[in-house]
Design a protein around this motif. Structure first.
Motif, PDB file in Angstrom:
ATOM      1  N   GLY A  66       0.806  -1.219   0.000  1.00  0.00           N
ATOM      2  CA  GLY A  66       0.000   0.000   0.000  1.00  0.00           C
ATOM      3  C   GLY A  66       0.841   1.271   0.000  1.00  0.00           C
ATOM      4  O   GLY A  66       0.323   2.342  -0.218  1.00  0.00           O
ATOM      5  N   SER A  67       2.147   1.152   0.257  1.00  0.00           N
ATOM      6  CA  SER A  67       2.992   2.353   0.232  1.00  0.00           C
ATOM      7  C   SER A  67       3.371   2.650  -1.217  1.00  0.00           C
ATOM      8  O   SER A  67       3.458   1.742  -2.044  1.00  0.00           O
ATOM      9  CB  SER A  67       4.251   2.159   1.082  1.00  0.00           C
ATOM     10  OG  SER A  67       5.112   1.219   0.485  1.00  0.00           O
ATOM     11  N   PRO A  68       3.586   3.909  -1.545  1.00  0.00           N
ATOM     12  CA  PRO A  68       3.919   4.245  -2.928  1.00  0.00           C
ATOM     13  C   PRO A  68       5.297   3.699  -3.310  1.00  0.00           C
ATOM     14  O   PRO A  68       6.222   3.715  -2.508  1.00  0.00           O
ATOM     15  CB  PRO A  68       3.904   5.772  -2.937  1.00  0.00           C
ATOM     16  CG  PRO A  68       4.050   6.191  -1.525  1.00  0.00           C
ATOM     17  CD  PRO A  68       3.527   5.071  -0.682  1.00  0.00           C
ATOM     18  N   GLN A  69       5.377   3.201  -4.531  1.00  0.00           N
ATOM     19  CA  GLN A  69       6.641   2.676  -5.025  1.00  0.00           C
ATOM     20  C   GLN A  69       7.462   3.814  -5.605  1.00  0.00           C
ATOM     21  O   GLN A  69       6.923   4.715  -6.234  1.00  0.00           O
ATOM     22  CB  GLN A  69       6.374   1.623  -6.100  1.00  0.00           C
ATOM     23  CG  GLN A  69       7.637   0.997  -6.635  1.00  0.00           C
ATOM     24  CD  GLN A  69       7.353  -0.086  -7.657  1.00  0.00           C
ATOM     25  OE1 GLN A  69       6.206  -0.365  -7.972  1.00  0.00           O
ATOM     26  NE2 GLN A  69       8.393  -0.684  -8.172  1.00  0.00           N
ATOM     27  N   ILE A  70       8.773   3.741  -5.418  1.00  0.00           N
ATOM     28  CA  ILE A  70       9.655   4.749  -5.996  1.00  0.00           C
ATOM     29  C   ILE A  70       9.809   4.443  -7.477  1.00  0.00           C
ATOM     30  O   ILE A  70      10.056   3.313  -7.876  1.00  0.00           O
ATOM     31  CB  ILE A  70      11.022   4.759  -5.294  1.00  0.00           C
ATOM     32  CG1 ILE A  70      10.861   5.188  -3.843  1.00  0.00           C
ATOM     33  CG2 ILE A  70      11.989   5.691  -6.022  1.00  0.00           C
ATOM     34  CD1 ILE A  70      12.131   5.137  -3.041  1.00  0.00           C
ATOM     35  N   ILE A  71       9.668   5.477  -8.280  1.00  0.00           N
ATOM     36  CA  ILE A  71       9.806   5.362  -9.728  1.00  0.00           C
ATOM     37  C   ILE A  71      11.084   6.111 -10.110  1.00  0.00           C
ATOM     38  O   ILE A  71      11.279   7.256  -9.707  1.00  0.00           O
ATOM     39  CB  ILE A  71       8.585   5.972 -10.444  1.00  0.00           C
ATOM     40  CG1 ILE A  71       7.313   5.256  -9.993  1.00  0.00           C
ATOM     41  CG2 ILE A  71       8.754   5.928 -11.946  1.00  0.00           C
ATOM     42  CD1 ILE A  71       6.041   5.974 -10.361  1.00  0.00           C
ATOM     43  N   TYR A  72      11.946   5.446 -10.873  1.00  0.00           N
ATOM     44  CA  TYR A  72      13.229   6.056 -11.221  1.00  0.00           C
ATOM     45  C   TYR A  72      13.178   6.698 -12.601  1.00  0.00           C
ATOM     46  O   TYR A  72      12.682   6.120 -13.561  1.00  0.00           O
ATOM     47  CB  TYR A  72      14.353   5.021 -11.138  1.00  0.00           C
ATOM     48  CG  TYR A  72      14.667   4.706  -9.705  1.00  0.00           C
ATOM     49  CD1 TYR A  72      15.524   5.513  -8.971  1.00  0.00           C
ATOM     50  CD2 TYR A  72      14.049   3.647  -9.060  1.00  0.00           C
ATOM     51  CE1 TYR A  72      15.774   5.252  -7.635  1.00  0.00           C
ATOM     52  CE2 TYR A  72      14.293   3.380  -7.725  1.00  0.00           C
ATOM     53  CZ  TYR A  72      15.160   4.193  -7.020  1.00  0.00           C
ATOM     54  OH  TYR A  72      15.405   3.944  -5.698  1.00  0.00           O
ATOM     55  N   LEU A  73      13.721   7.911 -12.644  1.00  0.00           N
ATOM     56  CA  LEU A  73      13.782   8.693 -13.870  1.00  0.00           C
ATOM     57  C   LEU A  73      15.240   9.008 -14.149  1.00  0.00           C
ATOM     58  O   LEU A  73      15.897   9.692 -13.355  1.00  0.00           O
ATOM     59  CB  LEU A  73      12.989   9.999 -13.703  1.00  0.00           C
ATOM     60  CG  LEU A  73      13.088  11.012 -14.831  1.00  0.00           C
ATOM     61  CD1 LEU A  73      12.422  10.467 -16.099  1.00  0.00           C
ATOM     62  CD2 LEU A  73      12.438  12.327 -14.417  1.00  0.00           C
ATOM     63  N   GLY A  74      15.772   8.487 -15.242  1.00  0.00           N
ATOM     64  CA  GLY A  74      17.127   8.822 -15.659  1.00  0.00           C
ATOM     65  C   GLY A  74      17.080  10.085 -16.495  1.00  0.00           C
ATOM     66  O   GLY A  74      16.251  10.209 -17.399  1.00  0.00           O
ATOM     67  N   ILE A  75      17.950  11.035 -16.165  1.00  0.00           N
ATOM     68  CA  ILE A  75      17.995  12.296 -16.913  1.00  0.00           C
ATOM     69  C   ILE A  75      19.415  12.498 -17.421  1.00  0.00           C
ATOM     70  O   ILE A  75      20.344  12.681 -16.635  1.00  0.00           O
ATOM     71  CB  ILE A  75      17.586  13.500 -16.039  1.00  0.00           C
ATOM     72  CG1 ILE A  75      16.191  13.295 -15.459  1.00  0.00           C
ATOM     73  CG2 ILE A  75      17.655  14.785 -16.849  1.00  0.00           C
ATOM     74  CD1 ILE A  75      15.733  14.425 -14.530  1.00  0.00           C
ATOM     75  N   ASP A  76      19.567  12.449 -18.738  1.00  0.00           N
ATOM     76  CA  ASP A  76      20.858  12.754 -19.358  1.00  0.00           C
ATOM     77  C   ASP A  76      20.808  14.203 -19.810  1.00  0.00           C
ATOM     78  O   ASP A  76      19.973  14.576 -20.632  1.00  0.00           O
ATOM     79  CB  ASP A  76      21.131  11.821 -20.537  1.00  0.00           C
ATOM     80  CG  ASP A  76      22.522  12.051 -21.095  1.00  0.00           C
ATOM     81  OD1 ASP A  76      23.501  11.722 -20.394  1.00  0.00           O
ATOM     82  OD2 ASP A  76      22.630  12.588 -22.217  1.00  0.00           O
ATOM     83  N   VAL A  77      21.697  15.023 -19.250  1.00  0.00           N
ATOM     84  CA  VAL A  77      21.652  16.465 -19.476  1.00  0.00           C
ATOM     85  C   VAL A  77      22.790  16.878 -20.402  1.00  0.00           C
ATOM     86  O   VAL A  77      23.939  16.497 -20.197  1.00  0.00           O
ATOM     87  CB  VAL A  77      21.781  17.229 -18.143  1.00  0.00           C
ATOM     88  CG1 VAL A  77      21.678  18.723 -18.368  1.00  0.00           C
ATOM     89  CG2 VAL A  77      20.733  16.768 -17.146  1.00  0.00           C
ATOM     90  N   GLN A  96       6.666  10.544  -6.030  1.00  0.00           N
ATOM     91  CA  GLN A  96       7.121   9.157  -6.059  1.00  0.00           C
ATOM     92  C   GLN A  96       8.351   8.970  -6.943  1.00  0.00           C
ATOM     93  O   GLN A  96       8.866   7.869  -7.051  1.00  0.00           O
ATOM     94  CB  GLN A  96       6.010   8.250  -6.593  1.00  0.00           C
ATOM     95  CG  GLN A  96       4.876   8.048  -5.631  1.00  0.00           C
ATOM     96  CD  GLN A  96       3.842   7.123  -6.251  1.00  0.00           C
ATOM     97  OE1 GLN A  96       2.777   7.560  -6.639  1.00  0.00           O
ATOM     98  NE2 GLN A  96       4.175   5.854  -6.344  1.00  0.00           N
ATOM     99  N   VAL A  97       8.802  10.035  -7.587  1.00  0.00           N
ATOM    100  CA  VAL A  97       9.871   9.934  -8.579  1.00  0.00           C
ATOM    101  C   VAL A  97      11.211  10.324  -7.968  1.00  0.00           C
ATOM    102  O   VAL A  97      11.328  11.322  -7.262  1.00  0.00           O
ATOM    103  CB  VAL A  97       9.562  10.822  -9.802  1.00  0.00           C
ATOM    104  CG1 VAL A  97      10.719  10.827 -10.788  1.00  0.00           C
ATOM    105  CG2 VAL A  97       8.282  10.354 -10.478  1.00  0.00           C
ATOM    106  N   THR A  98      12.225   9.504  -8.270  1.00  0.00           N
ATOM    107  CA  THR A  98      13.609   9.831  -7.938  1.00  0.00           C
ATOM    108  C   THR A  98      14.343  10.004  -9.255  1.00  0.00           C
ATOM    109  O   THR A  98      14.439   9.067 -10.053  1.00  0.00           O
ATOM    110  CB  THR A  98      14.272   8.719  -7.105  1.00  0.00           C
ATOM    111  OG1 THR A  98      13.596   8.645  -5.843  1.00  0.00           O
ATOM    112  CG2 THR A  98      15.730   9.012  -6.858  1.00  0.00           C
ATOM    113  N   ALA A  99      14.833  11.210  -9.493  1.00  0.00           N
ATOM    114  CA  ALA A  99      15.567  11.523 -10.717  1.00  0.00           C
ATOM    115  C   ALA A  99      17.048  11.282 -10.471  1.00  0.00           C
ATOM    116  O   ALA A  99      17.604  11.739  -9.464  1.00  0.00           O
ATOM    117  CB  ALA A  99      15.322  12.970 -11.120  1.00  0.00           C
TER     118      ALA A  99
END
Length: 190
Positions: free
Chosen positions: A6-17, A61-64
């Motif tokens: 029931g806890s929110p899952q961490i969603i990973y976002l890769g950012i190439d800058v 929920q997002v970790t960049a």
């Protein structure tokens, strides 16, 4: 990482800058990947959040995960940290490259790098980065400027020394002296 039901899952976002654009790769946890390329400008974090909402991924929920790339990553990192609920991780580019090599990925382009960063986040779960305060950032910028001006002064001094041992036109010597003086005055102002 342990998830409670029931806890929110961490969603990973890769950012190439890069200087002009940012490549995003989102791994929403359903085995699929979603990619997007956006302009790297002063409102990039807003564009990222708009895209995340379209993907049904709440920014909280997002970790960049991004690499420290000269200064190009700073606006995106500061913008996400200060204006959104996205958690920001800045990773060492060498560690990420070794991670990719360990996965057998030798290709290096922006889209692949964004995917590697998101996988790196999923598997290594790097620590969140809390950026320095505006005062510390200003001090760093002033130190960078001071270093650049000092290098310019050394360059002008070296050119003047070389001009003394050659038959350099007086207009050029005058210009070099004015340039050196302007740099010295600029250094005093900061």
């Amino acid at each position: 990482m342990v998830y409670v039901k029931g806890s929110p899952q961490i969603i990973y976002l890769g950012i190439d800058v890069s200087k002009n654009k940012i490549d995003l790769c989102l791994l929403p946890g359903n085995g699929k990947k979603k990619s997007k390329t956006l302009k790297n400008d002063d409102v990039a974090e807003r564009s990222i959040c708009d895209w995340l909402y379209k993907q049904k991924c709440p920014p909280g929920q997002v970790t960049a995960v991004m690499e420290a790339t000269s200064v190009y990553h700073e606006n995106v990192a500061y913008g996400l940290h200060e204006n959104t609920a996205v958690t920001v991780c800045i990773s060492n580019p060498q560690r990420v490259r070794e991670f990719a090599r360990g996965m057998g990925i030798l290709t290096k382009n922006d889209a692949v790098d964004a995917w590697v960063l998101s996988r790196y986040g999923e598997l290594k779960q790097p620590n969140a980065r809390i950026p320095p305060s505006p005062e510390v950032r200003k001090l760093k910028e002033l130190l960078r400027l001071r270093d650049a001006i000092q290098a310019d002064i050394v360059r002008a001094t070296n050119r003047l020394e070389k001009s003394e041992s050659t038959r350099t036109a007086s207009e050029i010597i005058d210009s070099l002296n004015r340039t050196k003086k302007a740099h010295e005055d600029g250094l005093k102002r900061i």
